[in-house]
Write a protein that holds these residues in place. Structure first.
Motif, PDB file in Angstrom:
ATOM      1  N   UNK A 238       0.827  -1.205   0.000  1.00 37.87           N
ATOM      2  CA  UNK A 238       0.000   0.000   0.000  1.00 37.87           C
ATOM      3  C   UNK A 238       0.856   1.247   0.000  1.00 37.87           C
ATOM      4  N   UNK A 239       0.238   2.385   0.267  1.00 40.24           N
ATOM      5  CA  UNK A 239       0.935   3.669   0.289  1.00 40.24           C
ATOM      6  C   UNK A 239       1.881   3.751   1.494  1.00 40.24           C
ATOM      7  N   UNK A 240       2.876   4.609   1.366  1.00 42.75           N
ATOM      8  CA  UNK A 240       3.861   4.744   2.445  1.00 42.75           C
ATOM      9  C   UNK A 240       4.320   6.196   2.526  1.00 42.75           C
ATOM     10  N   UNK A 241       4.027   6.877   3.639  1.00 42.02           N
ATOM     11  CA  UNK A 241       4.561   8.203   3.899  1.00 42.02           C
ATOM     12  C   UNK A 241       4.611   8.421   5.403  1.00 42.02           C
ATOM     13  N   UNK A 242       5.347   9.426   5.843  1.00 44.52           N
ATOM     14  CA  UNK A 242       5.486   9.725   7.260  1.00 44.52           C
ATOM     15  C   UNK A 242       5.697  11.217   7.444  1.00 44.52           C
ATOM     16  N   UNK A 243       4.820  11.853   8.223  1.00 39.86           N
ATOM     17  CA  UNK A 243       4.939  13.274   8.527  1.00 39.86           C
ATOM     18  C   UNK A 243       5.656  13.515   9.855  1.00 39.86           C
ATOM     19  N   UNK A 244       5.520  12.591  10.792  1.00 37.62           N
ATOM     20  CA  UNK A 244       6.165  12.744  12.095  1.00 37.62           C
ATOM     21  C   UNK A 244       7.674  12.573  11.968  1.00 37.62           C
ATOM     22  N   UNK A 245       8.414  13.463  12.618  1.00 32.28           N
ATOM     23  CA  UNK A 245       9.873  13.392  12.612  1.00 32.28           C
ATOM     24  C   UNK A 245      10.382  13.038  14.004  1.00 32.28           C
ATOM     25  N   UNK A 246      11.328  12.133  14.056  1.00 23.56           N
ATOM     26  CA  UNK A 246      11.916  11.755  15.336  1.00 23.56           C
ATOM     27  C   UNK A 246      12.782  12.904  15.853  1.00 23.56           C
ATOM     28  N   UNK A 247      12.571  13.347  17.090  1.00 26.63           N
ATOM     29  CA  UNK A 247      13.429  14.407  17.643  1.00 26.63           C
ATOM     30  C   UNK A 247      14.857  13.911  17.805  1.00 26.63           C
ATOM     31  N   UNK A 248      15.785  14.845  17.712  1.00 31.00           N
ATOM     32  CA  UNK A 248      17.199  14.475  17.872  1.00 31.00           C
ATOM     33  C   UNK A 248      17.499  14.244  19.343  1.00 31.00           C
ATOM     34  N   UNK A 249      17.971  13.064  19.676  1.00 29.99           N
ATOM     35  CA  UNK A 249      18.295  12.694  21.044  1.00 29.99           C
ATOM     36  C   UNK A 249      19.657  12.006  21.079  1.00 29.99           C
ATOM     37  N   UNK A 250      20.305  12.060  22.212  1.00 30.75           N
ATOM     38  CA  UNK A 250      21.584  11.370  22.371  1.00 30.75           C
ATOM     39  C   UNK A 250      21.384   9.872  22.181  1.00 30.75           C
ATOM     40  N   UNK A 251      22.355   9.174  21.605  1.00 33.04           N
ATOM     41  CA  UNK A 251      22.240   7.724  21.433  1.00 33.04           C
ATOM     42  C   UNK A 251      22.056   7.030  22.776  1.00 33.04           C
ATOM     43  N   UNK A 252      21.302   5.949  22.819  1.00 32.22           N
ATOM     44  CA  UNK A 252      21.040   5.278  24.106  1.00 32.22           C
ATOM     45  C   UNK A 252      22.302   4.749  24.763  1.00 32.22           C
ATOM     46  N   UNK A 253      23.321   4.391  23.965  1.00 33.16           N
ATOM     47  CA  UNK A 253      24.556   3.854  24.548  1.00 33.16           C
ATOM     48  C   UNK A 253      25.283   4.888  25.408  1.00 33.16           C
ATOM     49  N   UNK A 254      25.006   6.171  25.186  1.00 36.57           N
ATOM     50  CA  UNK A 254      25.680   7.219  25.955  1.00 36.57           C
ATOM     51  C   UNK A 254      24.918   7.587  27.218  1.00 36.57           C
ATOM     52  N   UNK A 255      23.746   6.998  27.442  1.00 37.81           N
ATOM     53  CA  UNK A 255      22.890   7.350  28.567  1.00 37.81           C
ATOM     54  C   UNK A 255      22.931   6.248  29.625  1.00 37.81           C
ATOM     55  N   UNK A 256      22.680   6.624  30.863  1.00 37.00           N
ATOM     56  CA  UNK A 256      22.694   5.636  31.940  1.00 37.00           C
ATOM     57  C   UNK A 256      21.345   4.935  32.020  1.00 37.00           C
ATOM     58  N   UNK A 257      21.329   3.757  32.612  1.00 38.07           N
ATOM     59  CA  UNK A 257      20.087   3.019  32.778  1.00 38.07           C
ATOM     60  C   UNK A 257      19.209   3.682  33.835  1.00 38.07           C
ATOM     61  N   UNK A 258      17.948   3.290  33.846  1.00 39.22           N
ATOM     62  CA  UNK A 258      17.023   3.795  34.871  1.00 39.22           C
ATOM     63  C   UNK A 258      17.552   3.482  36.260  1.00 39.22           C
ATOM     64  N   UNK A 259      18.036   2.256  36.463  1.00 35.90           N
ATOM     65  CA  UNK A 259      18.509   1.847  37.783  1.00 35.90           C
ATOM     66  C   UNK A 259      19.746   2.641  38.196  1.00 35.90           C
TER      67      UNK A 259
END
Length: 425
Positions: A238-259
């Motif tokens: 079928x058709x394929x398009x996307x209007x929503x853009x992912x915000x720029x965020x730091x890569x997860x590997x550079x962030x600490x875990x919740x714990x």
């Protein structure tokens, strides 16, 4: 001072109450005495921190703190160090009088750990806890039994994401494998009891060439506590398009875990003493979902903050390639913090509040992997009277929109909150 005297003093520090006497003795053998005169800086903002400080005598002040200044006055048996993220400190601490501290150097801070944080790389090679949470016993062709296993997330009641994930798994088991869930709508009716099984009865509402629809009733003690409607679709071009853009965020590997973030907040003097002492006394459990918050914050459960949140998440462990399983895992994870952000603008000191899910909907747009990083972007655009609406989007690392979500929750303020098996309203 001898080791026994230091152990006795350390035993009065809230952060150390969860440690054994043997651990306290080991700490007492390696701590260093630090002494300061009135006006001396103990720690300066943006400098490397040597470790965790325990105040034994005197008082210190955290400079530049907002709110009630008494909450940021450091007194004997208080503790601070390391900051929220990394070893660079986030506040100036100045001695208000002659001050004596015990310093546990950074290379000895592992002695404070009671629950070792799991290695995220090792997690990829181990069976998924969330997969065990979602597993069901088939009792009949359309009847399944689920359980709340001991190490599953609970909040005094059956976790809403568990109900959504298990109900979706039950529905999926009654649909041919070529059809995959593309949306679900669910309603939370009664609080679930974590001590007894949950029966999931699946009703066939439709079985077409390309679509199938199921309703699932979750029951305990003869009462329906939860209802889920799910629609499944065969793969079609079928058709394929996307209007929503992912915000720029730091890569997860550079962030600490919740714990890890919780552990670091315990020793941050920019947070109120009562809040830090409360967290220090609690046992921090590792969730089956690895969460990495995108922006560090000094907010607590009693301070106002914006009604929005961004974080990366993935299942701990390796999942099979079954797309149906990945969507059940995402359904489970989607309710972990979703409703709570509606309370953020209304929090205040001394307030006890809860967010209880009323309904929860997901739309799956594209294939996804729940054991790879997904960015969850959520916002609460409005709350009125007792209800708040939260919307969310999930993106994969390529920026593709894979899931859209909405949830309405009951936002309650109360003196005490006692989960009971009964109606939410």
């Amino acid at each position: 001072m001898n080791t026994e005297s230091v152990v006795e003093l350390l035993g009065k520090v809230p952060l150390l109450h969860r440690l054994t006497s043997l651990s306290l003795k080991r700490i007492a053998q390696v701590v260093v005495f630090k002494r300061y005169e009135r006006g001396d800086y103990v720690v300066r903002r943006d400098e490397e921190v040597e470790g965790v400080y325990f105040l034994l005598q005197g008082q210190a002040q955290v400079l530049g703190s907002a709110g009630d200044s008494s909450e940021f006055l450091l007194k004997p048996f208080d503790f601070f160090g390391r900051g929220i993220f990394g070893n660079v400190y986030s506040a100036d601490v100045v001695a208000l009088s002659q001050l004596t501290c015990l310093l546990l150097m950074s290379h000895h801070c592992s002695l404070l750990e009671t629950n070792p944080i799991s290695d995220p790389d090792k997690d990829l090679d181990t069976p998924c806890l969330v997969e065990r949470i979602l597993s069901l016993d088939p009792l009949d062709l359309t009847l399944f039994r689920g359980f709340t296993i001991p190490n599953a997330p609970t909040f005094g009641k059956v976790f809403g994401g568990q109900l959504v994930g298990q109900a979706l798994a039950a529905a999926t088991n009654t649909v041919e494998s070529t059809k995959i869930v593309h949306n679900l709508h669910s309603y939370f009716l009664l609080v679930g009891d974590i001590t007894i099984p949950i029966l999931y009865e699946v009703h066939h509402l439709r079985d077409g060439n390309n679509f199938a629809t199921r309703r699932v009733d979750a029951r305990q003690k003869g009462k329906t506590i939860f209802i889920l409607f799910a629609s499944f679709q065969r793969d079609q071009q079928g058709f394929d398009h996307q209007e929503s853009n992912m915000p720029h965020m730091s890569p997860p590997e550079t962030l600490v875990t919740r714990e890890e973030m919780i552990e670091r907040r315990i020793t941050d003097p920019l947070l109120p003493r009562d809040y830090r002492n409360k967290i220090a006394a609690e046992k921090i459990l590792t969730w089956p979902i690895d969460i990495r918050f995108c922006e560090p914050s000094y907010y607590t459960e009693q301070t106002k903050s914006p009604p929005r949140l961004n974080y990366w998440f993935r299942a701990r462990g390796k999942l099979s390639d079954d797309q149906a399983l990945h969507r059940c895992v995402v359904a489970f994870a989607s309710d972990l913090i979703f409703a709570c952000i509606g309370l953020n603008p209304h929090r205040k000191k001394g307030m006890s509040a809860a967010a209880l899910s009323l309904d929860h909907s997901l739309w799956f747009h594209r294939p996804l992997r729940a054991d790879d990083w997904l960015l969850f972007v959520m916002v609460n655009p409005t709350s009125f009277q007792s209800r708040g609406l939260t919307t969310g989007e999930m993106f994969n690392r390529k920026g593709e929109l894979v899931v859209s979500l909405t949830q309405e929750a009951l936002l309650k303020e109360a003196v005490t909150i006692k989960p009971i098996f009964g109606a939410k309203l």
